[in-house]
Design an enzyme around this catalytic site. Structure first.
Site, short mmCIF file in Angstrom:
data_model
loop_
_atom_site.label_atom_id
_atom_site.label_comp_id
_atom_site.label_asym_id
_atom_site.label_seq_id
_atom_site.Cartn_x
_atom_site.Cartn_y
_atom_site.Cartn_z
N ARG A 128 123.21 95.82 113.02
CA ARG A 128 122.43 96.98 112.75
C ARG A 128 121.99 97.59 114.11
O ARG A 128 121.35 96.95 115.05
CB ARG A 128 121.20 96.71 111.86
CG ARG A 128 120.33 97.95 111.40
CD ARG A 128 119.12 97.40 110.60
NE ARG A 128 118.26 98.51 110.54
CZ ARG A 128 118.26 99.48 109.39
NH1 ARG A 128 119.13 99.08 108.60
NH2 ARG A 128 117.18 100.39 109.22
N HIS A 141 125.93 104.02 107.25
CA HIS A 141 125.31 103.11 106.63
C HIS A 141 126.08 102.65 105.04
O HIS A 141 125.50 102.91 104.11
CB HIS A 141 123.79 103.55 106.47
CG HIS A 141 122.79 102.62 106.14
ND1 HIS A 141 123.15 101.18 106.10
CD2 HIS A 141 121.55 102.65 105.67
CE1 HIS A 141 122.26 100.67 105.62
NE2 HIS A 141 120.92 101.48 105.62
N GLN A 170 124.25 100.45 102.43
CA GLN A 170 123.64 101.27 101.43
C GLN A 170 124.26 102.04 100.43
O GLN A 170 123.73 101.97 99.19
CB GLN A 170 122.63 102.14 102.44
CG GLN A 170 121.64 103.07 101.53
CD GLN A 170 120.60 102.40 101.08
OE1 GLN A 170 120.04 101.62 101.47
NE2 GLN A 170 120.25 102.63 99.69
N ASP A 227 116.22 111.50 102.62
CA ASP A 227 115.89 110.46 103.34
C ASP A 227 115.01 111.15 104.40
O ASP A 227 114.64 112.28 104.38
CB ASP A 227 117.42 110.29 104.23
CG ASP A 227 117.19 109.13 105.29
OD1 ASP A 227 116.00 108.31 105.19
OD2 ASP A 227 118.19 108.87 106.02
N CYS A 240 116.75 105.97 100.42
CA CYS A 240 117.26 104.75 100.99
C CYS A 240 115.88 103.83 101.35
O CYS A 240 116.01 102.76 101.71
CB CYS A 240 118.33 104.71 102.10
SG CYS A 240 117.83 106.05 103.24
N ARG A 262 120.16 96.42 97.17
CA ARG A 262 120.87 96.10 98.55
C ARG A 262 121.58 94.69 98.73
O ARG A 262 122.36 94.54 99.19
CB ARG A 262 119.73 96.41 99.73
CG ARG A 262 119.41 97.93 99.87
CD ARG A 262 120.63 98.67 100.43
NE ARG A 262 121.23 98.20 101.56
CZ ARG A 262 120.71 98.13 102.76
NH1 ARG A 262 119.41 98.71 103.09
NH2 ARG A 262 121.39 97.71 103.97
#
Length: 329
Positions: free
Chosen positions: A108, A135, A138, A231, A272, A317
């Site tokens: 990440r 991502h 996600q 987001d 998210c 997740r």
């Protein structure tokens, strides 16, 4: 039908077919039901998992750690100051070292090229926990949440409101194009997706039957949405752009007026996380003091409403990451 994904990297959804993504989602559903029933797995028994984090994380880190342990694996957290990634040692050399020690590597961080180099040289599966471009883990959680609410993906209308060229918008557009989800970016023209990626997704959508649209018009863009997604307005590393983003994106805040534009009683709201929906954080207080904004990309009213499925997403997740690790290791 099971698909053999053993040894595969998970860097972007562009590398996976519709059927392979469906398989991962089905596997995640099965692992979730077993978790709920208290049934522990052993798919990662004796496996060591490296978790490399250049960026801080709550959901991604916890999801990988718990998912690995649930299946008998042993995760090892490697923060940006714990290893020499790209500092004293090249990414390729670090990849070849870690690949000798670990059975899988999560990354990440910032540059997508870093996770690509890890994937090329490690010799073990490498998973993208987030880069500036994509991502993908996600999106699996998002799609699992959509399936749980609508029993399908194909034909749904998913609207993304906000910064249309960040990693979330990119990844949702890719995933939707592959899976047959009608995807609309509702954003100011200055923040529309990169033209090359948009064209690539439209070509993918021709195969799946999805429609990919980009518009600055809020009411028409949101109409008939099954899900509205947003987001944060400023991604990690872009903090100097706060004032500009606020000016551009204030009209695109997800509030009850936008929810009503959808004209869908079964609408769900997705995010998210983390979300700036009140002033109960240090950052939230600073934003209020500097810009007089108590809420940013989503209002408290929507975030805490019956439409909000954000904590189902957060839980998912773990289940979808568990599916990725077990399928590829």
């Amino acid at each position: 039908m099971a698909y053999n994904l053993k040894g595969r990297n998970f860097l972007t959804l562009k590398d996976f077919s519709k059927e392979e993504i469906e398989y991962l989602l089905t596997l995640a559903e099965d692992l979730k039901s077993k978790k709920r029933a208290g049934i522990k797995g052993n798919n990662l028994e004796g496996k060591n998992i490296a978790l490399i984090f250049e960026k801080p994380s709550t959901r991604t880190r916890c999801a990988f750690v718990v998912a690995a342990r649930d299946e008998g694996g042993k995760p090892e957290y490697l923060g940006k100051n714990d290893i020499q990634l790209g500092k004293k040692e090249s990414v390729a050399d670090t990849a070849r070292v870690l690949g000798r020690f670990f059975d899988g590597i999560e990354f990440r961080g910032f540059e997508h090229q870093t996770v690509e180099i890890l994937g090329e040289y490690a010799g073990v599966p490498v998973w993208n926990g987030l880069t500036d471009l994509y991502h993908p883990t996600q999106i699996l959680a998002d799609f699992l949440t959509l399936k749980e609410n609508f029993d399908k993906l194909k034909g749904l209308k998913l609207v993304y409101a906000g910064d249309g060229r960040n990693n979330m918008a990119n990844s949702l557009m890719i995933g939707s194009a592959i899976m047959g989800v009608n995807f609309t970016v509702v954003a100011p023209k200055e923040l529309w997706p990169e033209q090359g990626l948009l064209q690539e997704c439209k070509e993918l959508a021709e195969k799946s039957g999805a429609e990919i649209n980009v518009t600055a018009e809020i009411e028409s863009g949101v109409k008939n949405a099954d899900a509205i997604y947003t987001d944060v307005w400023v991604s990690m590393g872009e903090e100097d752009k706060f004032e500009n983003r606020i000016e551009l994106l204030k009209p695109y805040q997800v509030n009850m007026e936008m929810i009503k534009y959808a004209e869908n009683p079964n609408l769900i709201f997705l995010h998210c996380l983390p979300a700036y929906h009140n002033t109960e954080t240090e950052n939230g207080k600073k934003i209020y003091e500097q810009y007089s904004l108590k809420e940013m990309e989503v209002t408290e009213e929507v975030f805490e409403s019956k439409y909000s499925k954000v904590f189902d997403q957060a839980e998912n997740r773990m289940h979808t990451i568990k599916a990725v690790m077990t399928a590829t290791i």
